[in-house]
Enzyme design. Structure first.
Site, PDB file in Angstrom:
ATOM      1  N   LEU A  47       0.492  11.619 -14.974  1.00 11.82           N
ATOM      2  CA  LEU A  47       1.626  12.284 -15.697  1.00 11.82           C
ATOM      3  C   LEU A  47       1.100  13.868 -16.024  1.00 11.82           C
ATOM      4  CD1 LEU A  47       4.259  11.088 -15.998  1.00 11.82           C
ATOM      5  CD2 LEU A  47       3.626  10.877 -18.500  1.00 11.82           C
ATOM      6  N   LYS A  77       0.781  -1.345  -0.140  1.00 12.25           N
ATOM      7  CA  LYS A  77      -0.038   0.042   0.197  1.00 12.25           C
ATOM      8  C   LYS A  77       0.706   1.217   0.020  1.00 12.25           C
ATOM      9  CE  LYS A  77      -3.326   2.917   0.263  1.00 12.25           C
ATOM     10  NZ  LYS A  77      -4.145   3.090  -0.904  1.00 12.25           N
ATOM     11  N   ALA A 119       0.696  17.494 -15.077  1.00 10.29           N
ATOM     12  CA  ALA A 119       1.824  18.393 -14.386  1.00 10.29           C
ATOM     13  C   ALA A 119       0.606  19.450 -13.961  1.00 10.29           C
ATOM     14  CB  ALA A 119       2.713  18.847 -15.382  1.00 10.29           C
ATOM     15  N   GLY A 120       1.121  20.075 -12.886  1.00  5.07           N
ATOM     16  CA  GLY A 120       0.318  21.221 -12.338  1.00  5.07           C
ATOM     17  C   GLY A 120       0.585  21.567 -10.952  1.00  5.07           C
ATOM     18  N   LYS A 169       0.547  12.460   3.251  1.00  2.00           N
ATOM     19  CA  LYS A 169       0.795  12.066   4.634  1.00  2.00           C
ATOM     20  C   LYS A 169       1.376  10.523   4.525  1.00  2.00           C
ATOM     21  CE  LYS A 169      -3.248   9.112   5.715  1.00  2.00           C
ATOM     22  NZ  LYS A 169      -3.378   7.683   5.781  1.00  2.00           N
ATOM     23  N   CYS A 207      -4.299  11.138   1.747  1.00  2.00           N
ATOM     24  CA  CYS A 207      -3.474   9.794   1.538  1.00  2.00           C
ATOM     25  C   CYS A 207      -2.158  10.185   0.985  1.00  2.00           C
ATOM     26  CB  CYS A 207      -4.443   9.086   0.469  1.00  2.00           C
ATOM     27  SG  CYS A 207      -5.818   8.494   1.023  1.00  2.00           S
TER      28      CYS A 207
HETATM   29  N1  LIG Z   1      -9.870   8.116   1.522  1.00  2.00           N
HETATM   30  C1  LIG Z   1      -9.578   7.050   0.808  1.00  2.00           C
HETATM   31  O1  LIG Z   1      -9.740   7.223  -0.403  1.00  2.00           O
HETATM   32  C2  LIG Z   1      -8.647   6.057   1.168  1.00  2.00           C
HETATM   33  C3  LIG Z   1      -8.406   5.016   0.350  1.00  2.00           C
HETATM   34  C4  LIG Z   1      -7.503   4.039   0.753  1.00  2.00           C
HETATM   35  C5  LIG Z   1      -7.083   3.825   2.099  1.00  2.00           C
HETATM   36  N2  LIG Z   1      -7.475   4.756   3.164  1.00  2.00           N
HETATM   37  C6  LIG Z   1      -6.997   4.796   4.208  1.00  2.00           C
HETATM   38  O2  LIG Z   1      -8.197   4.312   5.064  1.00  2.00           O
HETATM   39  C7  LIG Z   1      -8.019   5.019   6.260  1.00  2.00           C
HETATM   40  C8  LIG Z   1      -9.395   5.688   6.697  1.00  2.00           C
HETATM   41  O3  LIG Z   1      -9.459   6.984   5.627  1.00  2.00           O
HETATM   42  P1  LIG Z   1     -10.553   7.568   5.315  1.00  2.00           P
HETATM   43  O4  LIG Z   1     -10.116   8.609   4.457  1.00  2.00           O
HETATM   44  O5  LIG Z   1     -11.613   7.041   5.438  1.00  2.00           O
HETATM   45  O6  LIG Z   1     -10.782   8.739   6.657  1.00  2.00           O
HETATM   46  P2  LIG Z   1     -11.938   9.491   7.622  1.00  2.00           P
HETATM   47  O7  LIG Z   1     -11.041  10.412   8.458  1.00  2.00           O
HETATM   48  O8  LIG Z   1     -12.726   9.955   6.470  1.00  2.00           O
HETATM   49  O9  LIG Z   1     -12.529   8.208   8.231  1.00  2.00           O
HETATM   50  C9  LIG Z   1     -12.106   7.708   9.474  1.00  2.00           C
HETATM   51  C10 LIG Z   1     -13.344   7.403  10.476  1.00  2.00           C
HETATM   52  O10 LIG Z   1     -12.757   6.654  11.543  1.00  2.00           O
HETATM   53  C11 LIG Z   1     -13.697   7.017  12.641  1.00  2.00           C
HETATM   54  N3  LIG Z   1     -13.023   6.709  13.916  1.00  2.00           N
HETATM   55  C12 LIG Z   1     -11.798   7.151  14.394  1.00  2.00           C
HETATM   56  N4  LIG Z   1     -11.627   6.410  15.581  1.00  2.00           N
HETATM   57  C13 LIG Z   1     -12.511   5.379  15.780  1.00  2.00           C
HETATM   58  C14 LIG Z   1     -12.752   4.484  16.642  1.00  2.00           C
HETATM   59  N5  LIG Z   1     -11.719   4.145  17.534  1.00  2.00           N
HETATM   60  N6  LIG Z   1     -13.726   3.426  16.366  1.00  2.00           N
HETATM   61  C15 LIG Z   1     -14.621   3.698  15.438  1.00  2.00           C
HETATM   62  N7  LIG Z   1     -14.442   4.726  14.375  1.00  2.00           N
HETATM   63  C16 LIG Z   1     -13.469   5.608  14.518  1.00  2.00           C
HETATM   64  C17 LIG Z   1     -13.661   8.630  12.400  1.00  2.00           C
HETATM   65  O11 LIG Z   1     -14.935   9.052  13.386  1.00  2.00           O
HETATM   66  C18 LIG Z   1     -14.001   8.638  10.920  1.00  2.00           C
HETATM   67  O12 LIG Z   1     -15.418   8.789  10.721  1.00  2.00           O
HETATM   68  C19 LIG Z   1      -6.739   5.675   6.484  1.00  2.00           C
HETATM   69  O13 LIG Z   1      -5.814   4.916   6.878  1.00  2.00           O
HETATM   70  C20 LIG Z   1      -6.441   5.948   4.952  1.00  2.00           C
HETATM   71  O14 LIG Z   1      -5.268   6.448   4.569  1.00  2.00           O
HETATM   72  C21 LIG Z   1      -8.194   5.944   2.538  1.00  2.00           C
HETATM   73  O1  LIG Z   2      -1.596  13.136 -12.926  1.00  2.00           O
HETATM   74  C1  LIG Z   2      -1.852  13.593 -11.681  1.00  2.00           C
HETATM   75  C2  LIG Z   2      -2.795  12.761 -10.839  1.00  2.00           C
HETATM   76  C3  LIG Z   2      -3.325  13.112  -9.813  1.00  2.00           C
HETATM   77  N1  LIG Z   2      -2.922  14.347  -9.292  1.00  2.00           N
HETATM   78  C4  LIG Z   2      -3.204  15.062  -8.023  1.00  2.00           C
HETATM   79  O2  LIG Z   2      -2.656  13.972  -7.031  1.00  2.00           O
HETATM   80  C5  LIG Z   2      -3.959  13.991  -5.946  1.00  2.00           C
HETATM   81  C6  LIG Z   2      -4.216  12.663  -5.537  1.00  2.00           C
HETATM   82  O3  LIG Z   2      -5.233  11.991  -6.489  1.00  2.00           O
HETATM   83  P1  LIG Z   2      -5.731  10.598  -6.448  1.00  2.00           P
HETATM   84  O4  LIG Z   2      -4.726   9.645  -6.457  1.00  2.00           O
HETATM   85  O5  LIG Z   2      -6.506  10.487  -7.690  1.00  2.00           O
HETATM   86  O6  LIG Z   2      -6.675  10.640  -5.352  1.00  2.00           O
HETATM   87  P2  LIG Z   2      -6.845   9.804  -4.009  1.00  2.00           P
HETATM   88  O7  LIG Z   2      -8.308   9.355  -3.929  1.00  2.00           O
HETATM   89  O8  LIG Z   2      -6.160  10.361  -2.722  1.00  2.00           O
HETATM   90  O9  LIG Z   2      -6.192   8.368  -4.123  1.00  2.00           O
HETATM   91  C7  LIG Z   2      -4.851   8.074  -3.761  1.00  2.00           C
HETATM   92  O10 LIG Z   2      -4.852   7.511  -2.345  1.00  2.00           O
HETATM   93  C8  LIG Z   2      -5.710   6.645  -2.205  1.00  2.00           C
HETATM   94  C9  LIG Z   2      -5.480   6.510  -0.502  1.00  2.00           C
HETATM   95  O11 LIG Z   2      -4.316   6.045  -0.077  1.00  2.00           O
HETATM   96  C10 LIG Z   2      -5.372   5.358  -2.780  1.00  2.00           C
HETATM   97  O12 LIG Z   2      -6.175   4.423  -2.339  1.00  2.00           O
HETATM   98  C11 LIG Z   2      -5.307   5.493  -4.109  1.00  2.00           C
HETATM   99  O13 LIG Z   2      -4.983   4.376  -5.064  1.00  2.00           O
HETATM  100  C12 LIG Z   2      -4.507   6.837  -4.458  1.00  2.00           C
HETATM  101  O14 LIG Z   2      -4.711   7.023  -5.929  1.00  2.00           O
HETATM  102  C13 LIG Z   2      -4.726  14.878  -6.406  1.00  2.00           C
HETATM  103  O15 LIG Z   2      -4.488  16.112  -5.610  1.00  2.00           O
HETATM  104  C14 LIG Z   2      -4.695  15.331  -7.624  1.00  2.00           C
HETATM  105  O16 LIG Z   2      -4.973  16.394  -8.250  1.00  2.00           O
HETATM  106  C15 LIG Z   2      -2.045  15.115 -10.169  1.00  2.00           C
HETATM  107  O17 LIG Z   2      -1.487  16.216  -9.681  1.00  2.00           O
HETATM  108  N2  LIG Z   2      -1.440  14.849 -11.121  1.00  2.00           N
END
Ligand SMILES: NC(=O)c1ccc[n+]([C@@H]2O[C@H](COP(=O)([O-])OP(=O)(O)OC[C@H]3O[C@@H](n4cnc5c(N)ncnc54)[C@H](O)[C@@H]3O)[C@@H](O)[C@H]2O)c1
Ligand SMILES: O=c1ccn([C@@H]2O[C@H](COP(=O)(O)OP(=O)(O)O[C@H]3O[C@H](CO)[C@@H](O)[C@H](O)[C@H]3O)[C@@H](O)[C@H]2O)c(=O)[nH]1
Length: 437
Positions: free
Chosen positions: A254, A208, A256-257, A267, A264
């Site tokens: 790819l 991941k 640019a901007g 961090k 995600c």
């Molecule tokens: N957002 C994404 O697209 C995405 C994609 C893949 C992986 N992730 C990963 O998934 C995780 C969650 O991300 P997110 O974007 O959904 O975060 P988020 O902040 O939207 O959601 C997290 C939720 O967890 C809850 N929470 C916190 N402590 C808790 C507890 N002890 N018991 C029950 N609920 C609790 C919060 O209230 C909140 O609603 C992160 O590790 C992130 O990196 C996120």
């Molecule tokens: O060519 C590109 C593609 C993306 N972005 C920027 O990159 C950031 C992230 O974009 P994207 O990756 O599409 O969004 P997320 O929803 O944050 O998804 C990433 O982060 C998630 C949480 O870990 C993963 O699950 C996904 O696979 C991973 O793509 C955004 O600010 C975009 O504007 C660019 O600047 N140029």
């Protein structure tokens, strides 16, 4: 369906996972410590913006297969498989991830478990977390019940969360037993023919963070090229297009901007560096410092370009900002490059008005000091400079004449290389973009 599922943490990831699994036919119970979120979800109200998710949530609720609760007791009694999807944000003032929400979830759940079940981590965590949580689970769960941990990282993108959940590129399982693998293969069976990679805890966690590090690196690579293009009066958009025809490179990620933001990529690369340091492997990831630095320099460059167009100072200058979300089709403003730029320009004396089709409420809450417009036209009314910072479709369809009629001066910086420069220039706009002449 053979198993009852729970989803602990109903944020961007958890709501999607819970709703989609219910849509596949499972009985699902979602849990969050945020009582208001639970109330809204049970009413069929989506607390986030995610295209296509609301009907899936509603179908789940209407079918009776999907429910939400704040009670860990209920969750423990209900589930055969517990997916943990709580947040793992960056620690304040540090690069490392804050995994206390993971620990809290396991500590709340474990003592209540009284029947055989699997606890499955889906959140993004520093490598080594799964092993530590497995020990904790074994220590806190009642003896002899048959509780086991597995890891199953999630790769969905916001804006495409439903599609990515139902049609993932791959499913990665970190498991310590055949039983855990069997259960999770059965859970994902309704998804059809998806490649599985079954491995140990550490590798599954690393897949991941490696994936996000690669994506961030690809974006920063093209943004580094943009910096060189700016110095050499070359065009990064054409350069990127030319690179994309090489199958080995490919055109995705790819663009640019203004660079990457969100909850995600930023961090996760920082947490990855911090963890590598703890493991004594910090040298391996020093390049990610550059990836991060290149990314942050794009925001600074955007502010510089805007100031240049403003005549060298933002004092007495009105700036219309189009976009607040970290990317289009999302209301997520976590580490949003657009808002970062807007706030910086405000600090430097500019009168900033922001508009975003969906993320306006979140932006208002986080940055009450900025002005907000209810439409693109309202946000740019009287502006000396317009900045396009999030490439919403609505902005790509803007009419340069209509906008031109309300601004003070026709000057625009395209922070996402998303507009047709010729169209804007021929309408009398001074058009500038990152990485292009
Ligand atoms: N957002 C994404 O697209 C995405 C994609 C893949 C992986 N992730 C990963 O998934 C995780 C969650 O991300 P997110 O974007 O959904 O975060 P988020 O902040 O939207 O959601 C997290 C939720 O967890 C809850 N929470 C916190 N402590 C808790 C507890 N002890 N018991 C029950 N609920 C609790 C919060 O209230 C909140 O609603 C992160 O590790 C992130 O990196 C996120
Ligand atoms: O060519 C590109 C593609 C993306 N972005 C920027 O990159 C950031 C992230 O974009 P994207 O990756 O599409 O969004 P997320 O929803 O944050 O998804 C990433 O982060 C998630 C949480 O870990 C993963 O699950 C996904 O696979 C991973 O793509 C955004 O600010 C975009 O504007 C660019 O600047 N140029």
């Amino acid at each position: 369906m053979p198993y009852r599922l729970t989803v602990i943490g109903t944020g961007y990831l958890g709501i999607t996972h819970a709703s989609c699994m219910a849509d596949l036919g499972f009985e699902v119970l979602g849990l969050d410590i945020d009582a208001d979120k639970i109330r809204r979800l049970n009413n069929g109200e989506l607390p986030i913006h995610e295209p296509g998710l609301e009907p899936v949530l509603r179908r789940g609720l209407d079918s009776g297969r999907l429910r939400f609760t704040s009670s860990y007791e209920e969750v423990a009694a209900f589930g055969d498989v517990h997916f943990v999807c709580v947040g793992t944000p960056q620690k304040k003032g540090e690069y490392a991830a804050d995994v206390t929400y993971m620990d809290n979830a396991v500590e709340s759940l474990a003592p209540l478990l009284d029947r055989e079940c699997l606890v499955v981590g889906k959140s993004t965590v520093p490598v080594g977390t799964a092993e530590r949580l497995a020990d904790k689970l074994a220590r806190l769960a009642p003896a002899g019940v048959g509780v086991e941990l597995a890891w199953n990282p999630e790769f969905l993108r916001e804006g495409f969360a439903v599609e990515d959940t139902l049609h993932p590129d791959r499913i990665v399982l970190g498991v310590r037993s055949d039983r855990a693998e069997k259960v999770l293969r059965e859970v994902y069976e309704p998804l059809g023919d998806v490649p599985f990679v079954v491995t140990d805890f550490a590798t599954s966690e690393l897949v991941k963070t490696a994936a996000n590090a690669f994506l961030a690196t690809k974006i920063s690579f093209i943004n580094a090229m943009a910096e060189v293009c700016e110095a050499a009066h070359a065009d990064v958009k054409q350069l990127s297009e030319a690179l994309s025809y090489d199958d080995r490179i490919g055109g995705r990620f790819l663009n640019a901007g203004l660079g990457f933001g969100g909850g995600c990529l930023p961090k996760d690369i920082r947490a990855f560096m911090a963890r590598a340091g703890e493991l004594g492997a910090d040298q391996a990831l020093t390049f990610l410092r550059e990836v991060d630095a290149i990314n942050m320099r794009r925001r600074a460059r955007m502010v510089d370009l805007a100031r240049e167009l403003a005549g060298g100072s933002f004092h007495g200058c009105t700036v219309g900002v189009l976009g607040a979300a970290f990317k289009p089709n999302s209301d997520d403003i976590r580490d949003s490059p657009a808002l970062d730029v807007a706030v910086t320009i405000g600090h430097q004396g500019g009168q900033v008005t922001v508009y975003d089709p969906i993320a306006l409420d979140n932006a208002r809450k986080a940055h009450p000091e900025l002005n907000y417009g209810e439409s693109a036209v309202e946000a740019v009314r009287g502006a000396h400079v317009v900045l396009l910072l999030t490439e919403w479709q609505e902005f790509l369809e803007l009419d340069p004449e209509e906008l031109g009629a309300v601004v003070a001066t026709r000057r625009i910086v395209d922070g996402r290389n998303a507009l047709n420069s010729e169209v804007w220039r021929s309408a009398g706009w001074h058009y500038r973009a990152l990485g292009r002449p």
